[in-house]
Design an enzyme around this catalytic site. Structure first.
Site, short mmCIF file in Angstrom:
data_model
loop_
_atom_site.label_atom_id
_atom_site.label_comp_id
_atom_site.label_asym_id
_atom_site.label_seq_id
_atom_site.Cartn_x
_atom_site.Cartn_y
_atom_site.Cartn_z
N LYS A 3 5.01 -9.85 3.29
CA LYS A 3 5.59 -8.92 4.29
C LYS A 3 6.78 -9.61 4.97
CE LYS A 3 1.27 -6.48 5.09
NZ LYS A 3 -0.01 -6.42 5.78
N GLN A 14 -3.09 -8.08 10.88
CA GLN A 14 -3.63 -8.06 9.52
C GLN A 14 -5.15 -7.91 9.55
OE1 GLN A 14 -1.76 -8.01 6.74
NE2 GLN A 14 -3.49 -8.05 5.35
N ASP A 67 1.31 0.30 11.44
CA ASP A 67 0.18 0.52 10.53
C ASP A 67 -0.34 1.95 10.65
OD1 ASP A 67 -0.83 -1.31 8.74
OD2 ASP A 67 -1.88 -2.48 10.27
#
Ligand code: GUN
Length: 293
Positions: free
Chosen positions: A59, A103, A126
């Protein structure tokens, strides 16, 4: 029964993701030429799960390559909840950060719902915050989870109009199954969500024009579960022992068995995986535009 083999199309997620990243890179360059800020992405990684560390590194690499500011915050596996919440609060208030991602999975002592709730919804790239999940299900503009958004793009690459198509979502997670179902519903598909407690999974799958598999079990979906001509989107990334003892990656769908039956399929790797990060970059750019103009 129709036994004529079908020429199964392989959906090239790598190429489609590269196209999306190129578009984002040029949008960012144009934005900065107009004196605007670079979008900023912050990723928090708690602990040292090797698979998560690889995702976070990728990422970071792709965000930088697109011209974003990217920061990675690493916290120890035994970090207390208060420390993690402090980091989120700092990022919420940092004007250079437009996107925040924690994460997952988190170590067992940390409550992921509480952490997600603490993220400013405008920076929730997200799409997991209840505000974004709720807005998506209400048909309002929202930041949408990256993997389902990527899956929808891949489906559209072979089927531009989903109206009346029966999409079966195998898996019901907040990150994948639920938002995928909402996206497909918004695109006028008929949607079924199936999961580990559903009865007769093979029978349900056989009804699907589009099958999205996110169950986390290597090759669970077999060739005889597939309606001839169906589009298969395989979200699974399962590491298993290969014949020579080395670990190999398999999807949730038995690729070799469905070749010649499905109309189109995403490979693993090289299908859904590359789309997730590309959609994360797209969400970060969207968040930057909404926050900074
Ligand atoms: N772990 C695996 N995929 C994801 C994702 O899309 N977002 C987050 N936050 N964690 C993940």
């Amino acid at each position: 029964m129709n036994t004529t083999p079908i020429q199964t199309r392989i959906i090239d997620g790598k190429a489609i993701a590269a196209e999306l990243r190129a578009k984002i890179t040029s949008d960012i360059a144009e934005r900065m030429a107009n004196g605007k800020t670079a979008p900023g992405l912050a990723v928090i990684l708690v602990g040292d799960d090797p698979a998560s560390a690889i995702y976070v590194r990728n990422k970071h690499r792709d965000a930088r390559a697109a011209g974003m500011n990217s920061i990675e915050i690493r916290l120890d596996a035994d970090c207390p909840m208060s420390r993690l919440l402090d980091e989120v609060a700092k990022l919420n208030h940092d004007p250079d950060v437009h996107g925040i991602l924690v994460q997952l999975p988190l170590p067992a002592h940390l409550d992921s719902n509480q952490v997600i709730d603490a993220i400013n919804p405008a920076k929730d790239v997200d799409g997991l915050h209840p505000v974004n999940a709720g807005r998506l299900s209400s048909g309002l503009p929202a930041l949408v989870s990256c993997t389902p958004q990527g899956c929808l793009t891949l489906i559209h690459s072979v089927l531009p109009d989903l109206s009346g198509q029966h999409l079966l979502m195998l898996g019901r997670s907040n990150l994948m199954g639920k938002p995928m179902a909402q996206l497909a519903l918004a695109a006028n598909a008929t949607v079924t969500i199936a999961h580990s407690k559903s009865r007769d999974l093979p029978g349900l799958c056989r009804q699907a024009d589009i099958l999205v598999a996110a169950v986390g079990r290597a090759e669970m979906v077999r060739g005889d579960w597939i309606k001839p001509g169906a589009i298969i989107i395989d979200v699974g990334i399962n590491r298993i022992d290969g014949p020579d003892g080395k670990s190999i990656i398999k999807g949730d769908v038995h690729f070799d068995q469905v070749m010649g039956i499905a109309g189109a399929i995403t490979p693993v790797p090289g299908g859904v995986g590359p789309m997730t990060i590309a959609c994360l970059l797209a969400n970060t750019l969207t968040a930057a535009k909404r926050l900074d103009g």
